[in-house]
Motif scaffolding. Sequence first.
Motif, PDB file in Angstrom:
ATOM      1  N   GLY A  19       1.693  39.423 -55.943  1.00  0.00           N
ATOM      2  CA  GLY A  19       1.288  39.140 -54.398  1.00  0.00           C
ATOM      3  C   GLY A  19       2.014  39.066 -53.391  1.00  0.00           C
ATOM      4  O   GLY A  19       1.481  38.324 -52.505  1.00  0.00           O
ATOM      5  N   ALA A  21       2.532  41.107 -50.695  1.00  0.00           N
ATOM      6  CA  ALA A  21       2.151  42.163 -49.884  1.00  0.00           C
ATOM      7  C   ALA A  21       1.949  41.645 -48.234  1.00  0.00           C
ATOM      8  O   ALA A  21       2.044  41.851 -47.247  1.00  0.00           O
ATOM      9  CB  ALA A  21       1.029  43.010 -50.241  1.00  0.00           C
ATOM     10  N   GLY A  23       0.843  36.840 -46.886  1.00  0.00           N
ATOM     11  CA  GLY A  23       0.406  35.463 -46.464  1.00  0.00           C
ATOM     12  C   GLY A  23       1.927  35.208 -47.098  1.00  0.00           C
ATOM     13  O   GLY A  23       2.976  35.969 -46.929  1.00  0.00           O
ATOM     14  N   ASP A  43       1.442  44.199 -56.079  1.00  0.00           N
ATOM     15  CA  ASP A  43       0.374  43.844 -55.287  1.00  0.00           C
ATOM     16  C   ASP A  43      -1.413  44.614 -54.557  1.00  0.00           C
ATOM     17  O   ASP A  43      -0.718  45.896 -55.844  1.00  0.00           O
ATOM     18  CB  ASP A  43       0.457  43.826 -53.119  1.00  0.00           C
ATOM     19  CG  ASP A  43       0.015  42.683 -52.737  1.00  0.00           C
ATOM     20  OD1 ASP A  43      -1.225  42.524 -53.124  1.00  0.00           O
ATOM     21  OD2 ASP A  43       0.455  41.310 -52.750  1.00  0.00           O
ATOM     22  N   CYS A  70       0.296  47.390 -58.577  1.00  0.00           N
ATOM     23  CA  CYS A  70      -0.203  46.940 -59.754  1.00  0.00           C
ATOM     24  C   CYS A  70      -1.905  45.567 -59.747  1.00  0.00           C
ATOM     25  O   CYS A  70      -1.505  44.741 -58.978  1.00  0.00           O
ATOM     26  CB  CYS A  70       0.665  46.017 -60.291  1.00  0.00           C
ATOM     27  SG  CYS A  70      -0.700  45.440 -62.234  1.00  0.00           S
ATOM     28  N   LEU A  72      -3.528  42.363 -60.636  1.00  0.00           N
ATOM     29  CA  LEU A  72      -3.215  41.759 -61.523  1.00  0.00           C
ATOM     30  C   LEU A  72      -4.099  41.029 -62.683  1.00  0.00           C
ATOM     31  O   LEU A  72      -3.701  41.313 -63.996  1.00  0.00           O
ATOM     32  CB  LEU A  72      -2.589  40.671 -60.991  1.00  0.00           C
ATOM     33  CG  LEU A  72      -1.484  40.964 -60.187  1.00  0.00           C
ATOM     34  CD1 LEU A  72      -0.675  39.393 -59.221  1.00  0.00           C
ATOM     35  CD2 LEU A  72       0.085  40.981 -61.495  1.00  0.00           C
ATOM     36  N   ALA A  99       0.063  35.406 -56.570  1.00  0.00           N
ATOM     37  CA  ALA A  99      -0.656  36.352 -56.656  1.00  0.00           C
ATOM     38  C   ALA A  99      -1.934  35.139 -57.325  1.00  0.00           C
ATOM     39  O   ALA A  99      -1.531  34.659 -57.638  1.00  0.00           O
ATOM     40  CB  ALA A  99      -1.106  37.377 -56.421  1.00  0.00           C
ATOM     41  N   VAL A 121      -8.036  35.702 -61.980  1.00  0.00           N
ATOM     42  CA  VAL A 121      -6.903  36.349 -60.723  1.00  0.00           C
ATOM     43  C   VAL A 121      -6.277  35.373 -60.882  1.00  0.00           C
ATOM     44  O   VAL A 121      -4.959  35.878 -59.137  1.00  0.00           O
ATOM     45  CB  VAL A 121      -7.692  37.088 -59.651  1.00  0.00           C
ATOM     46  CG1 VAL A 121      -8.399  35.502 -59.214  1.00  0.00           C
ATOM     47  CG2 VAL A 121      -7.230  37.200 -58.500  1.00  0.00           C
ATOM     48  N   LEU A 148       3.260  29.956 -58.387  1.00  0.00           N
ATOM     49  CA  LEU A 148       2.838  28.321 -57.315  1.00  0.00           C
ATOM     50  C   LEU A 148       1.003  27.690 -57.871  1.00  0.00           C
ATOM     51  O   LEU A 148       0.005  28.159 -58.127  1.00  0.00           O
ATOM     52  CB  LEU A 148       1.996  30.079 -55.777  1.00  0.00           C
ATOM     53  CG  LEU A 148       3.064  30.031 -55.487  1.00  0.00           C
ATOM     54  CD1 LEU A 148       3.240  29.445 -53.991  1.00  0.00           C
ATOM     55  CD2 LEU A 148       5.014  30.581 -55.839  1.00  0.00           C
ATOM     56  N   SER A 150      -1.287  24.068 -55.815  1.00  0.00           N
ATOM     57  CA  SER A 150      -2.204  24.156 -55.319  1.00  0.00           C
ATOM     58  C   SER A 150      -2.467  22.932 -55.582  1.00  0.00           C
ATOM     59  O   SER A 150      -2.436  22.017 -56.112  1.00  0.00           O
ATOM     60  CB  SER A 150      -3.374  24.926 -55.234  1.00  0.00           C
ATOM     61  OG  SER A 150      -3.407  24.581 -53.915  1.00  0.00           O
ATOM     62  N   LYS A 167      -5.738  26.308 -60.888  1.00  0.00           N
ATOM     63  CA  LYS A 167      -4.530  25.554 -60.185  1.00  0.00           C
ATOM     64  C   LYS A 167      -4.217  24.163 -60.482  1.00  0.00           C
ATOM     65  O   LYS A 167      -2.209  24.140 -60.997  1.00  0.00           O
ATOM     66  CB  LYS A 167      -4.112  25.449 -59.095  1.00  0.00           C
ATOM     67  CG  LYS A 167      -4.578  26.825 -58.066  1.00  0.00           C
ATOM     68  CD  LYS A 167      -3.364  27.400 -57.959  1.00  0.00           C
ATOM     69  CE  LYS A 167      -3.128  28.718 -57.198  1.00  0.00           C
ATOM     70  NZ  LYS A 167      -2.157  29.624 -57.119  1.00  0.00           N
ATOM     71  N   PRO A 193       2.339  23.660 -52.577  1.00  0.00           N
ATOM     72  CA  PRO A 193       2.249  24.300 -51.361  1.00  0.00           C
ATOM     73  C   PRO A 193       1.156  22.737 -50.906  1.00  0.00           C
ATOM     74  O   PRO A 193       0.105  22.912 -51.309  1.00  0.00           O
ATOM     75  CB  PRO A 193       1.532  25.926 -51.081  1.00  0.00           C
ATOM     76  CG  PRO A 193       2.107  25.958 -52.620  1.00  0.00           C
ATOM     77  CD  PRO A 193       2.009  25.994 -53.144  1.00  0.00           C
ATOM     78  N   THR A 198      -0.786  30.553 -43.578  1.00  0.00           N
ATOM     79  CA  THR A 198      -0.769  32.311 -43.256  1.00  0.00           C
ATOM     80  C   THR A 198      -2.301  32.930 -41.905  1.00  0.00           C
ATOM     81  O   THR A 198      -2.909  32.058 -42.245  1.00  0.00           O
ATOM     82  CB  THR A 198      -1.445  32.829 -44.939  1.00  0.00           C
ATOM     83  OG1 THR A 198      -2.709  32.304 -44.800  1.00  0.00           O
ATOM     84  CG2 THR A 198       0.201  31.982 -45.697  1.00  0.00           C
TER      85      THR A 198
HETATM   86  N1  LIG Z   1      -1.870  29.194 -47.775  1.00  0.00           N
HETATM   87  C1  LIG Z   1      -1.979  28.302 -48.502  1.00  0.00           C
HETATM   88  O1  LIG Z   1      -2.374  27.644 -47.186  1.00  0.00           O
HETATM   89  C2  LIG Z   1      -1.993  27.568 -49.933  1.00  0.00           C
HETATM   90  C3  LIG Z   1      -1.917  26.696 -50.717  1.00  0.00           C
HETATM   91  C4  LIG Z   1      -1.745  26.619 -51.243  1.00  0.00           C
HETATM   92  C5  LIG Z   1      -1.556  26.865 -52.888  1.00  0.00           C
HETATM   93  N2  LIG Z   1      -1.011  28.913 -52.010  1.00  0.00           N
HETATM   94  C6  LIG Z   1      -1.243  29.542 -53.005  1.00  0.00           C
HETATM   95  O2  LIG Z   1      -0.208  30.259 -52.235  1.00  0.00           O
HETATM   96  C7  LIG Z   1      -0.333  31.794 -53.569  1.00  0.00           C
HETATM   97  C8  LIG Z   1       0.155  32.420 -51.964  1.00  0.00           C
HETATM   98  O3  LIG Z   1      -0.950  32.175 -51.096  1.00  0.00           O
HETATM   99  P1  LIG Z   1      -0.853  33.032 -50.108  1.00  0.00           P
HETATM  100  O4  LIG Z   1      -2.445  31.999 -48.872  1.00  0.00           O
HETATM  101  O5  LIG Z   1      -0.171  33.314 -49.288  1.00  0.00           O
HETATM  102  O6  LIG Z   1      -2.516  33.949 -50.789  1.00  0.00           O
HETATM  103  P2  LIG Z   1      -3.278  35.359 -50.039  1.00  0.00           P
HETATM  104  O7  LIG Z   1      -4.504  35.143 -50.164  1.00  0.00           O
HETATM  105  O8  LIG Z   1      -2.925  35.067 -48.850  1.00  0.00           O
HETATM  106  O9  LIG Z   1      -2.103  36.368 -50.751  1.00  0.00           O
HETATM  107  C9  LIG Z   1      -2.212  36.545 -52.057  1.00  0.00           C
HETATM  108  C10 LIG Z   1      -1.820  38.269 -51.888  1.00  0.00           C
HETATM  109  O10 LIG Z   1      -2.003  38.443 -53.258  1.00  0.00           O
HETATM  110  C11 LIG Z   1      -2.418  39.752 -53.603  1.00  0.00           C
HETATM  111  N3  LIG Z   1      -3.688  39.679 -54.707  1.00  0.00           N
HETATM  112  C12 LIG Z   1      -4.532  38.786 -55.137  1.00  0.00           C
HETATM  113  N4  LIG Z   1      -5.602  39.427 -55.816  1.00  0.00           N
HETATM  114  C13 LIG Z   1      -4.990  40.539 -56.436  1.00  0.00           C
HETATM  115  C14 LIG Z   1      -4.826  41.769 -57.558  1.00  0.00           C
HETATM  116  N5  LIG Z   1      -5.989  41.327 -58.928  1.00  0.00           N
HETATM  117  N6  LIG Z   1      -3.627  41.718 -57.550  1.00  0.00           N
HETATM  118  C15 LIG Z   1      -2.691  41.724 -57.594  1.00  0.00           C
HETATM  119  N7  LIG Z   1      -2.457  41.581 -56.300  1.00  0.00           N
HETATM  120  C16 LIG Z   1      -2.768  40.903 -55.131  1.00  0.00           C
HETATM  121  C17 LIG Z   1      -3.299  39.828 -52.202  1.00  0.00           C
HETATM  122  O11 LIG Z   1      -3.681  40.646 -52.162  1.00  0.00           O
HETATM  123  C18 LIG Z   1      -2.156  39.247 -50.903  1.00  0.00           C
HETATM  124  O12 LIG Z   1      -1.313  40.215 -51.320  1.00  0.00           O
HETATM  125  C19 LIG Z   1      -0.755  31.781 -54.232  1.00  0.00           C
HETATM  126  O13 LIG Z   1      -1.013  31.452 -55.081  1.00  0.00           O
HETATM  127  C20 LIG Z   1      -1.840  30.418 -53.814  1.00  0.00           C
HETATM  128  O14 LIG Z   1      -2.647  29.908 -54.427  1.00  0.00           O
HETATM  129  C21 LIG Z   1      -1.825  28.695 -51.207  1.00  0.00           C
END
Ligand SMILES: NC(=O)c1ccc[n+]([C@@H]2O[C@H](COP(=O)([O-])OP(=O)(O)OC[C@H]3O[C@@H](n4cnc5c(N)ncnc54)[C@H](O)[C@@H]3O)[C@@H](O)[C@H]2O)c1
Length: 256
Positions: A19, A21, A23, A43, A70, A72, A99, A121, A148, A150, A167, A193, A198
Amino acid sequence: MTITNQYPSLKYKVVLITGGASGIGANLVEAFCQQGAQVCFIDIRDDDAHKLVEQLSHSTSNTPPRYYRCNLLNIPKLQATIKQIYSDVGAINVLINNAANDTRHDFRNVTVDYWNERLAVNLRHHFFAAQAVYPQMLELGGGSIINLGSMSWYATQGGMPGYTSSKAAIEGLTRGLARDMGGDNIRVNTLVPGWVMTDRQVAMLTQEKTARNILENQCLKKSVMPEDISAMALFLASDDSRMCTAQHFIVDGGWI
Ligand SMILES: NC(=O)c1ccc[n+]([C@@H]2O[C@H](COP(=O)([O-])OP(=O)(O)OC[C@H]3O[C@@H](n4cnc5c(N)ncnc54)[C@H](O)[C@@H]3O)[C@@H](O)[C@H]2O)c1
């Protein structure tokens, strides 16, 4: 925020980020490139991925990242991709299972298929990526796997039970694998996190009527940024954390 720390142990290391690409993942890709690591990321967002590779090819004097498309949800393809990375750049030292998909869903409407898809996912690929990198890390004499998590389920957040269940399970997966792989000097940790600003989260905040007052909940009255997550990931990937395993590390500004 700019990360100023340099970890010499990360130079030339092969780092796989799922993942990557957009965030937090995109920031992880950049942060590890800046350490001189050979970053590979997976991604399905081709446009974002190509833009990131292009941008980092110009902005860093280090090796640019490599993008592998790919989905996932497709585990055989994930396993083949991890083998491909081995033949392209060598054995993977660091795996960051990043991801996920936190699309909101009402528990009343969840079908069996949707439940399975949410776990696929958000959880299933963590295990199969770890399983697939294991022989490569064994060959290297060790490695670091960062899952990762949450803070959402700690904070009793509703509206996405498939995500929060996944999570929570990731922390169990981390501790079990840390025991299974510790004898091979492979460390496994969860990076938890808080609410990270993002682009996607900022857009959701403005849409969600129920969005909490983040700064009220955090002890620290500043936004958690992707760089704050990357800073912890660099530490957990580096040799500086060599005796840290089976733990979770929370970066949430003091919320939970
Ligand atoms: N942003 C937050 O506030 C937050 C809070 C708690 C936990 N997290 C965790 O941090 C990590 C990143 O979070 P984020 O906010 O950047 O997420 P996001 O949704 O912004 O980005 C996730 C990335 O994973 C890729 N992805 C999703 N499904 C996919 C699949 N089937 N195959 C390939 N790629 C896939 C997406 O294209 C994207 O680029 C995650 O595990 C999320 O649960 C984030």
